[in-house]
Design a protein around this motif. Structure first.
Motif, PDB file in Angstrom:
ATOM      1  N   ASP A 100      73.158  57.730  22.629  1.00  0.00           N
ATOM      2  CA  ASP A 100      73.580  58.348  20.987  1.00  0.00           C
ATOM      3  C   ASP A 100      74.789  57.544  21.058  1.00  0.00           C
ATOM      4  O   ASP A 100      75.366  58.346  19.439  1.00  0.00           O
ATOM      5  CB  ASP A 100      73.164  59.214  20.843  1.00  0.00           C
ATOM      6  CG  ASP A 100      72.039  59.967  20.437  1.00  0.00           C
ATOM      7  OD1 ASP A 100      71.131  58.624  20.042  1.00  0.00           O
ATOM      8  OD2 ASP A 100      71.268  61.092  20.463  1.00  0.00           O
ATOM      9  N   ARG A 149      64.269  61.742  24.785  1.00  0.00           N
ATOM     10  CA  ARG A 149      64.846  64.139  24.876  1.00  0.00           C
ATOM     11  C   ARG A 149      63.222  63.967  24.667  1.00  0.00           C
ATOM     12  O   ARG A 149      62.961  63.262  24.386  1.00  0.00           O
ATOM     13  CB  ARG A 149      65.066  63.431  23.215  1.00  0.00           C
ATOM     14  CG  ARG A 149      66.247  62.723  22.443  1.00  0.00           C
ATOM     15  CD  ARG A 149      66.353  63.648  20.950  1.00  0.00           C
ATOM     16  NE  ARG A 149      68.034  63.031  20.780  1.00  0.00           N
ATOM     17  CZ  ARG A 149      69.205  63.317  21.354  1.00  0.00           C
ATOM     18  NH1 ARG A 149      69.433  64.110  22.140  1.00  0.00           N
ATOM     19  NH2 ARG A 149      70.134  62.974  20.651  1.00  0.00           N
ATOM     20  N   SER A 172      60.814  67.855  24.369  1.00  0.00           N
ATOM     21  CA  SER A 172      60.620  68.847  23.903  1.00  0.00           C
ATOM     22  C   SER A 172      60.996  69.975  24.281  1.00  0.00           C
ATOM     23  O   SER A 172      60.536  69.894  25.996  1.00  0.00           O
ATOM     24  CB  SER A 172      59.486  68.260  22.557  1.00  0.00           C
ATOM     25  OG  SER A 172      58.398  68.564  23.255  1.00  0.00           O
ATOM     26  N   GLU A 225      65.325  72.492  25.005  1.00  0.00           N
ATOM     27  CA  GLU A 225      65.199  70.725  24.149  1.00  0.00           C
ATOM     28  C   GLU A 225      65.899  70.426  25.369  1.00  0.00           C
ATOM     29  O   GLU A 225      67.077  71.077  25.632  1.00  0.00           O
ATOM     30  CB  GLU A 225      66.245  70.784  22.758  1.00  0.00           C
ATOM     31  CG  GLU A 225      64.430  71.246  22.510  1.00  0.00           C
ATOM     32  CD  GLU A 225      64.567  70.775  20.304  1.00  0.00           C
ATOM     33  OE1 GLU A 225      66.036  70.594  20.341  1.00  0.00           O
ATOM     34  OE2 GLU A 225      63.896  71.313  19.660  1.00  0.00           O
ATOM     35  N   SER A 250      67.681  66.823  27.506  1.00  0.00           N
ATOM     36  CA  SER A 250      68.237  65.902  27.181  1.00  0.00           C
ATOM     37  C   SER A 250      68.294  64.680  28.368  1.00  0.00           C
ATOM     38  O   SER A 250      68.854  65.551  29.538  1.00  0.00           O
ATOM     39  CB  SER A 250      68.814  64.319  25.955  1.00  0.00           C
ATOM     40  OG  SER A 250      70.371  65.245  26.811  1.00  0.00           O
TER      41      SER A 250
END
Length: 253
Positions: free
Chosen positions: A20, A48, A50, A116, A118
């Motif tokens: 990103d 990513r 969850s 969560e 990454s």
């Protein structure tokens, strides 16, 4: 569910960027020399994860490995009756897929995103090839493997010898260290699974810590409000593991 974005790139030899456009936070990736980073980075895929996303289950063939970039990954030992207990935690300091470093292909544990997260995913075959060309990467993964082995051993002793409130305090501190926050979004049900005990026992333990003014907890969230006192309430395992990691980090320099 894992969401894909582009591969990482470098804005300069010392400022790697994630998919990103943010800086890479994984300490293993950040510690690589430029030459090895140039070989590895094009092979990485930013994803990513969850909550409760499973990276692998016991017995799975490891098709990928992951450099955790944010969030928290739990490593669990799973029993035939379905019960499980956490034996390790991985944050931005670490890597999931250690059997590959030793030449093995299957996972002995379950790895799930506890909150969560990454990560940078790499194909297992590509990783094994790259390890032949990247001695610094191989050494860093070997060192992390030893850290995880130490952690698993200490947590096993902790689960056997210490009270639930002491273990909960230790676990909250370890989690906070890895996510870089004193707020950990977790339910009591999930905490019970992590600690290998009943939900009612976690409720009692959390109540003890909250009445002492060390934490607050509501549905789905635990906040540390008195860090130093929580360290005093935790079993000695937290200090023992941290001391060993600091000693090894000094030796590795």
């Amino acid at each position: 569910m894992a969401n894909k974005t582009r591969t990482p790139s470098r804005s300069s030899p010392t400022q790697p960027l994630d998919g990103d456009g943010n800086h890479i936070h994984n300490e293993i990736l950040n510690g690589l020399p430029p030459g090895e980073a140039e070989l590895l980075f094009p092979r990485l895929e930013f994803v990513r994860l969850s909550v409760h996303h499973a990276l692998h289950e016991p017995g799975d063939t490891l098709k990928s490995a992951w450099f955790c970039n944010s969030g928290l990954i739990s490593i669990l030992s799973v029993f035939p009756d379905g019960k499980s207990v956490e034996v390790g935690l991985v944050g931005k300091e670490g890597f999931v897929g250690l059997p590959l470093v030793a030449g093995f292909r299957t996972a002995p544990t379950r790895a799930i995103a506890q909150i969560e997260a990454s990560a940078f995913r790499v194909d297992s075959e590509k990783l094994v090839e790259l390890l032949r060309e990247c001695p610094k990467l191989e050494r860093k993964l070997q060192q992390f493997s030893q850290i995880m082995a130490m952690q698993v051993t200490q947590i096993a002793a902790c689960n056997r010898l210490h009270e639930v409130d002491e273990r909960l305090a230790r676990w909250l501190l370890m989690s906070a260290d890895r996510v870089g926050s004193n707020s950990v979004p977790l339910t009591q049900e999930f905490l019970a699974q992590m600690l290998g005990t009943r939900r009612s026992s976690v409720s009692v333990a959390a109540g003890i810590l909250e009445r002492a003014g060390l934490i607050t907890h509501s549905r789905g969230d635990v906040k540390i409000i008195a860090r130093e006192k929580l360290e005093e309430a935790a079993c000695e395992c937290y200090d023992l593991m941290n001391a060993q990691m600091k000693e090894w980090q000094a030796e590795a320099k």
